[in-house]
Motif scaffolding. Sequence first.
Motif: not given
Length: 439
Positions: A228-229, A233
């Motif tokens: 996740y970014l 997220k």
Amino acid sequence: MSAPHRLDRGHTDDLMTFLAASPTPYHAVANAAERLEKAGFRQVSETDAWDADTAGASASGSGGKYVLRGGAIIAWYVPEGAAPHTPYRIVGAHTDSPNLRVKPLPDIGAHGWRQVAVEIYGGPLMNSWLDRDLGLAGRLTLRDGSTRLVNVDRPLLRVPQLAIHLDRAVSAEGLKLDKQRHLQPIWGLGNDVRDGDLIAFLEEESGLGTGEVTGWDLMTHSVEAPAYLGRDKELVAGPRMDNLLSVHAGVAALTAVAGGSKLPYIPVLAAFDHEENGSQSDTGADGPLLGGILERSVFARGGSYEDRARAFAGTVCLSSDTGHAVHPNYAERHDPTHHPRVNGGPILKVNVNNRYATDGSGRAVWAAACEKAGVPFQSFVSNNSMPCGTTIGPITAARHGIKTVDIGVAILSMHSVRELCGADDPHLLANALVAFLEG
């Protein structure tokens, strides 16, 4: 009234697991088959005679069936009492992604470096493969004709970029890579390069004896895990989203609807190999695999050629593949009035020159599925000044004479070793596919 979402962020968590476990098309279909088996599906052999029970059509049938061939899988579920002319609802996708693939004579080297000879598969963003820790995976064929999957999922190879001190113009003029000279990865040191070293290493890794491997289909992959970014997220970065994201969603949708006794259609997942280089193979969408299996299913249920024609005439296929989200740094490359955004829901892909297979009646089918699932969708068309890509959609429509609609999920960095999508879009796509397969 819209149906509630059946799948949520847990689906995206599972997608990340699927991506990490599927470095090659062969691993992807093996993992898909494992999930289908857990849902009650059973593998059938193309070389066996098919009857109603084999095809999953009789009252005593053991649920859904699937066929594996190389890097492709076709899976279907025939509801009890389905007539031979019952139409299909197909989710189509592809299992392959652009990458670097090992040549027949892999052992090379120069100036004290040991390297592996690779060929470019598909159209990768070649710069994204530089300075990455790469593993090696694929399929080994043994002397007895059997196959064995192999996955060295640790830093093994690397394509080192030339230092800026030796290429001062790279920042101003852009990186220029020669496909033959500049993309051969290193995997060790030594001047004693010997033919057979790489395969001997893989035999040892796989617990095989020396000389057991007589054929191989091997490819590199980034060993960096999906993640996740973003601050909240809300994004997912990972490999091979084009197009394992659709394969994973298709498996989830098919297993969700399997077991339904009142389905008006026969739900199908068709995940092909070799889309990235034209689909012309025995496991590609332009080959006979899908048509042959669907026809055999009709005939195994006692149907005739007339039943086959009726079934195909009422069939609809969703060709699910990734598309382009609007890029914040290159918005001028997109159509000025069509800007798909990540987490905005799946996209409907349209091109009047038939690079995508969608027409107005197909749009209506897709819109109905999204409405039933309570899923928003967006429209994608290319900028008129930019060439448009294509998918298995037009191939499927032309080869089998079935209505096909091109859809997918909008991403950034398509064909990079590491692509980017919205964290909600995978489960929104899967829920729309569930509604489509349910009819």
